[in-house]
Design an enzyme around this catalytic site. Structure first.
Site, PDB file in Angstrom:
ATOM      1  N   ARG A 179       0.884  -1.173   0.000  1.00 45.78           N
ATOM      2  CA  ARG A 179       0.000   0.000   0.000  1.00 45.78           C
ATOM      3  C   ARG A 179       0.914   1.213   0.000  1.00 45.78           C
ATOM      4  NH1 ARG A 179      -5.382   1.567   3.340  1.00 45.78           N
ATOM      5  NH2 ARG A 179      -6.153   0.128   1.763  1.00 45.78           N
ATOM      6  N   GLN A 181     -10.246  -3.655  -3.385  1.00 45.56           N
ATOM      7  CA  GLN A 181     -11.522  -3.140  -2.882  1.00 45.56           C
ATOM      8  C   GLN A 181     -12.652  -3.455  -3.850  1.00 45.56           C
ATOM      9  OE1 GLN A 181     -12.323  -1.422   0.068  1.00 45.56           O
ATOM     10  NE2 GLN A 181     -14.375  -1.889  -0.653  1.00 45.56           N
ATOM     11  N   ASP A 232     -17.030   7.677  -1.662  1.00 45.43           N
ATOM     12  CA  ASP A 232     -15.814   7.494  -0.863  1.00 45.43           C
ATOM     13  C   ASP A 232     -15.492   8.851  -0.252  1.00 45.43           C
ATOM     14  OD1 ASP A 232     -13.430   6.509   0.196  1.00 45.43           O
ATOM     15  OD2 ASP A 232     -12.331   6.577  -1.698  1.00 45.43           O
ATOM     16  N   CYS A 282     -16.304   2.073   0.554  1.00 44.20           N
ATOM     17  CA  CYS A 282     -15.165   1.205   0.904  1.00 44.20           C
ATOM     18  C   CYS A 282     -14.766   1.343   2.364  1.00 44.20           C
ATOM     19  CB  CYS A 282     -13.984   1.502  -0.009  1.00 44.20           C
ATOM     20  SG  CYS A 282     -13.299   3.154   0.181  1.00 44.20           S
ATOM     21  N   ARG A 300     -14.035  -8.134   1.798  1.00 39.16           N
ATOM     22  CA  ARG A 300     -12.600  -7.917   1.549  1.00 39.16           C
ATOM     23  C   ARG A 300     -11.840  -9.218   1.840  1.00 39.16           C
ATOM     24  NH1 ARG A 300     -10.240  -2.959   1.483  1.00 39.16           N
ATOM     25  NH2 ARG A 300      -8.564  -4.187   0.543  1.00 39.16           N
TER      26      ARG A 300
END
Ligand code: CP
Ligand code: NVA
Length: 309
Positions: free
Chosen positions: A108, A138, A227, A266, A294
């Site tokens: 990430r 996601q 989001d 998400c 997830r």
């Protein structure tokens, strides 16, 4: 066989469908089991996943960790700030060293190019656990959630409201690969990356619909997605918050969607900014299934990377 999963296109439509079917199959097979119990076939026994975090995470970290446990493997979490990567060791050298110890890497990070370089230099699969450009893991969970609730995604209509960010980019990519419409309403100056929109236009026969009008995007939607307005690494800017105001997902806006239209986010959410409490906590919201998924999606992604799907 090893494969990296940096974007949805790496798997292609057939790979994505195979992963989603596998995720559903394993999820159904686990009913009633303790969460850490290893799946009967332990397909990743002895395998280790290293997870490099240059940004915060709750869901991605825990779901990948539990996914590896359930598949019979284990994880090593590497907070970039406490590694040599955080002191300037190159991505390339890190890739080569990690490849000698472990079986796969999840990263990430901010710059997507770092994930691409890591994959190019590593001899093990690399998974994109979010970059500034995209968040494919996601969207696998979002697709799984849609399929569970509504059936095949092909031909459906997805509406996006707010910032033209990494999550939207992966939804656009999914729409072009799997054949569903994506209508995105974003304020001026916050459009999705034109390169990603162009790529979707080239690949798919359902070009993304871009508008400034939230009602137009939501009209007839099977699912409404939003989001945070301020992604990790971005400054809190009053100007941006003001521009985003009209794009808040409210109950009134949801009325334009199909009567059984779902809501996804998400997470983490900023209730009262991008979404009203009554929507995110209301009957059309599928956010807790989405978060759970997830885990199930991650298991399928890992198995695909190791050539087991
Ligand atoms: N949705 C998501 O990626 O959550 P985390 O940032 O908590 O991993
Ligand atoms: N767009 C958000 C997603 C967080 C999971 C971010 O990049 O911060």
């Amino acid at each position: 066989m090893t494969r990296s999963f940096l974007d949805l296109a790496d798997a292609g439509p057939d790979g994505l469908r195979a992963m989603l079917a596998e995720a559903q199959r394993r999820k159904e097979a686990r009913v009633g089991w303790p969460k850490g119990k290893v799946d009967a076939d332990a397909p990743l026994a002895g395998h280790t996943l290293a997870m490099i975090f240059e940004k915060n995470s709750t869901r991605t970290r825990v779901s990948f960790d539990m996914a590896m446990r359930q598949l019979g493997g284990s994880t090593i979490i590497m907070e970039a700030g406490s590694t040599q990567l955080g002191r300037g060791e190159t991505v390339s050298d890190t890739a080569k060293v990690l490849s000698r110890y472990i079986d796969a890497i999840m990263i990430r990070t901010d710059d997507h190019a770092k994930a691409v370089e890591l994959a190019a230099e590593a001899s093990v699969p690399v998974i994109n656990g979010l970059t500034d450009r995209s968040h494919p893991c996601q969207i696998m969970a979002d697709l799984l959630t849609f399929i569970e609730r509504r059936g095949p995604v092909e031909g459906s209509r997805w509406a996006w409201l707010g910032d033209g960010n990494n999550v939207l980019h992966s939804i656009i990519e999914a729409g072009s690969l799997l054949g569903f419409d994506v209508a995105a309403a974003t304020p001026e100056g916050y459009d999705p990356d034109p390169e990603i929109v162009e790529a979707a236009r080239r690949v798919g026969n359902r070009p993304p619909i871009l508008t400034r009008d939230p009602d137009e995007a939501v009209a007839g939607a099977d699912i409404v997605v939003t989001d945070t307005w301020i992604s990790m690494g971005q400054d809190h800017a009053d100007q941006k918050l003001a521009a985003m105001g009209p794009y808040q997902v409210t109950e009134q806006l949801m009325q334009g969607a199909k009567a059984d239209g779902l809501f996804l986010h998400c997470l983490p959410a900023h209730r009262g900014e991008e979404v009203a409490d009554s929507v995110i906590d209301g009957p059309r919201s599928a956010i807790w299934d989405e978060a759970e998924n997830r885990l199930h999606a991650q298991k399928a992604i890992l198995l695909w990377c190791f050539g087991k799907i």
